[in-house]
Design an enzyme around this catalytic site. Structure first.
Site, short mmCIF file in Angstrom:
data_model
loop_
_atom_site.label_atom_id
_atom_site.label_comp_id
_atom_site.label_asym_id
_atom_site.label_seq_id
_atom_site.Cartn_x
_atom_site.Cartn_y
_atom_site.Cartn_z
N ASP A 155 -98.89 49.10 36.32
CA ASP A 155 -100.26 49.51 36.55
C ASP A 155 -101.00 48.58 37.53
OD1 ASP A 155 -102.64 51.00 36.12
OD2 ASP A 155 -103.28 49.60 34.55
N GLU A 395 -93.95 44.55 28.53
CA GLU A 395 -93.85 45.93 28.04
C GLU A 395 -92.60 46.66 28.50
OE1 GLU A 395 -97.52 48.02 28.74
OE2 GLU A 395 -98.60 46.76 27.31
N TYR A 448 -104.38 48.46 22.34
CA TYR A 448 -105.55 49.17 22.86
C TYR A 448 -106.12 50.15 21.84
CZ TYR A 448 -104.58 47.06 27.35
OH TYR A 448 -104.41 46.15 28.36
N GLU A 484 -103.07 41.32 25.38
CA GLU A 484 -103.94 42.27 26.10
C GLU A 484 -104.75 43.06 25.09
OE1 GLU A 484 -102.13 45.02 28.89
OE2 GLU A 484 -100.89 43.44 29.78
C1 GCB Z 1 -100.94 47.50 29.65
C2 GCB Z 1 -100.26 46.84 30.80
C3 GCB Z 1 -101.21 46.55 31.94
C4 GCB Z 1 -102.18 47.70 32.14
C5 GCB Z 1 -102.97 47.88 30.87
C6 GCB Z 1 -103.95 49.06 30.96
O1 GCB Z 1 -100.48 47.51 28.55
O2 GCB Z 1 -99.55 45.69 30.43
O3 GCB Z 1 -100.46 46.29 33.09
O4 GCB Z 1 -103.00 47.49 33.23
O5 GCB Z 1 -102.11 48.13 29.80
O6 GCB Z 1 -105.09 48.85 31.34
O7 GCB Z 1 -103.54 50.17 30.66
#
Ligand code: GCB
Length: 577
Positions: A155, A395, A448, A484
């Site tokens: 990403d 990931e 997330y 994250e």
């Molecule tokens: C993740 C990735 C990261 C993305 C992020 C997102 O898990 O490691 O590279 O930018 O999520 O914002 O979706």
């Protein structure tokens, strides 16, 4: 690999500036800054999204007194495959866009007339390069002319070009090739073990503290002791000056570097720096900025460290590739701990029906490259006190059987190359699914909740996050960093009650996450995703890039920055929960 530095025996010419540039399909050269990504410098969308070969060219001179020296050309980083020509002679080929490479060019340079340096790059991603990708041509009745698309499963935008400085430097014929440093603390002594790689035999190694000699040694390998050392620590940097002298009549050579005395270790639920439990506060970052893309920019870099200090952060992860050496020198100086990540991101198709660790995708060729990258990375960065842990990937599809064998080898090799630092892999699968986390020292998880799942429902965070993190600990009994968590946030969007994409939502989400982290004593760190907004490929889920920044792409704070600043300034760097 030593960073090129000037001394009384070495000279460095930095070839940063404006070069000539063309793509494979253009005949004419245009002007192109180096270092920089080429993508955003012109108004041409075809160049922005160009896939294929590009040519960079410029001239340089060498002083006539370099005749009895070794001369090297060194490229800090260029994406992704490179060939370097000096006066038409191919001097080095390199695979991988995030680490330096060099060649000795003493036999190919002209004296008394100009030299032509040409760098040919290819930014195509394949499965045997990290990060991987695949070039596809779609030909169907909706795309009758054939439609070329570079698929990649990470990403961030595939910024391309010569991203870090190109340097020409000289050394004596017999010279100091490499130096490695390991530090330990025993009772009240700092132990500095060094090892020099060179064809020379006689060395004098001097360690100074603000100009005063505190230890010295002779020999290719040695141990020095510093009484009552001032330690390097996150939040409290202290650097000594190491001077290595090669004392050979015709080959006198001197290399100087800064080193920090510190130890790192994982013990039980804790991550110890200098035997004290360290708590990671900070971010996953990117090398990314407006217009220059991934090109090295000292202004952005110093600003970023000032922002890290301002917000009370003490660490970051070089998500998802090794950052420039210039950034690591700043981390040493600012006292910021770094989790350094290999460019192994996108080893995942996000489709469980398709295997990633299989022939033609992530296979022995990828593994061979991955091992080479770990070696080059460790040889580049092992002397930085700021680097406290290696991350072998982000990931990956670690639930696959093939992933276990693959990463076992990568982790074993990493441990062999550097037995002094803990190792992690950043996970996105469920605790029971991964076949890899059992091999690492620290569990790193990206989560997330309320963003990609249960969109907009902040009330589920507490239950879901706590349940999952406890499961990670029950299974692996290792310290955990939430590496994250975050929400896309368009600066200036507001709503009460908080709705997705507003500054209020980002703040509430992050608040709810950290409330859970505070309850769990095995959680040793929180890295918010992301430090700043950054460019990605175009997609319906990305509003001109990923907007999960706590700062905008222009480095201005969103609302949550003030919340984090207040929180992090209250949490000490060393914190036993
Ligand atoms: C993740 C990735 C990261 C993305 C992020 C997102 O898990 O490691 O590279 O930018 O999520 O914002 O979706």
């Amino acid at each position: 690999m030593l960073y090129p530095k000037e001394s009384e025996t070495r000279e460095v010419k930095d070839l940063s500036g404006v070069w000539e540039f063309r793509t494979e399909i253009d005949k004419d050269y245009i002007l192109m800054p180096v270092p920089a990504s080429f993508n955003d410098v012109t108004q041409d969308i075809n160049l922005r999204d160009y896939i294929g070969k590009v040519f960079y060219k410029r001239s340089f001179f060498v002083p006539s007194y370099w005749r009895d020296k070794n001369i090297f050309v060194r490229i800090g980083a260029a994406t992704h495959s490179s060939e370097v020509y000096v006066n038409g002679v191919l001097v080095v080929k390199h695979k991988g866009g995030f680490l330096p490479f060099e060649a000795e060019i003493s036999d190919y340079v002209n004296y008394g007339k100009e030299n032509i340096l040409e760098i040919v790059l290819d930014n195509t991603l394949t499965w045997d390069i990290l990060p991987p990708g695949e070039l596809k041509t779609i030909e169907d009745n909706m795309h009758p002319k054939g439609y070329r698309i570079l698929n990649y499963y990470f990403d961030f935008y595939n910024y391309s070009g010569i991203h870090r400085p190109v340097m020409i430097y000289s050394t004596p014929k017999v010279y100091i090739k490499d130096i490695s440093i390991i530090t330990e603390i025993v009772n009240n002594f700092g132990i500095v073990k060094y090892s020099i790689e060179s064809e020379g035999k006689n060395f004098h190694v001097i360690l100074r503290d603000k100009g005063e000699i505190v230890a010295e040694s002779r020999g290719k390998d040695g141990v020095m002791e510093v009484r009552s050392p001032k330690l390097w620590e996150p939040g409290n940097s202290y650097l000594y000056n190491l001077e290595v002298r090669l004392l050979e009549k015709d080959n006198f050579d001197v290399y100087r570097m800064e080193i920090g005395i510190r130890t790192v270790k994982v013990e039980g639920k804790q991550f110890l720096i200098n035997e004290k439990p360290f708590y990671f506060k900070g971010f996953g970052k990117h090398e990314d900025a407006d217009i220059r893309g991934k090109g090295l920019d000292h202004v952005i870099n110093v600003k970023d460290f000032n922002l890290l200090k301002w917000i009370g952060a003490n660490s970051f992860r070089t998500s998802h590739y090794p950052y420039s050496e210039e950034i690591l020198f700043l981390a040493d100086k600012y006292g910021i701990a770094v989790i350094e990540e290999a460019p192994a991101v996108g080893l995942n198709l996000w489709n469980r029906d398709e295997k990633v660790f299989t022939k033609g995708r992530v296979d022995e060729k990828t593994l061979e490259h991955h091992l080479e990258v770990m070696r080059d990375l460790i040889y580049r960065d092992r002397n930085h006190p700021s680097v406290v842990m290696w991350s072998v990937a982000n990931e990956a599809a670690t639930y696959e059987d093939g992933a276990e064998e693959y990463f076992k080898k990568v982790i074993e090799e990493t441990r062999k190359l550097d037995p002094t630092r803990p190792i992690t892999i950043v996970e996105n699968v469920a605790p029971k699914e991964t076949k890899v986390s059992k091999y690492v020292d620290v569990i790193c998880v990206n989560r997330y909740y309320s963003w990609y799942t249960d969109c907009g429902d902040l009330s589920i965070i507490e239950y879901q996050l706590e349940k999952e993190l406890k499961e990670w600990f029950e299974i692996y009994k290792k310290p955990l960093i939430l590496s994250e968590f975050g929400a896309d946030t368009i600066s200036g969007f507001h709503s009460d009650p908080p709705l997705m994409f507003t500054e209020e939502y980002q703040q509430e989400m992050i608040k709810k996450f950290v409330e859970v982290l505070d309850k769990l004593d095995f959680v040793v760190g929180e890295h918010v995703w992301n430090f700043a907004d950054f460019m990605t490929k175009q997609h319906i889920t990305r509003v001109v890039g990923n907007r999960k920044g706590v700062f905008t792409r222009n480095r201005q704070p969103k609302m949550v920055a003030h919340f984090l600043r207040e929180r992090w300034n209250k949490i000490p760097n060393f914190w036993k929960k």
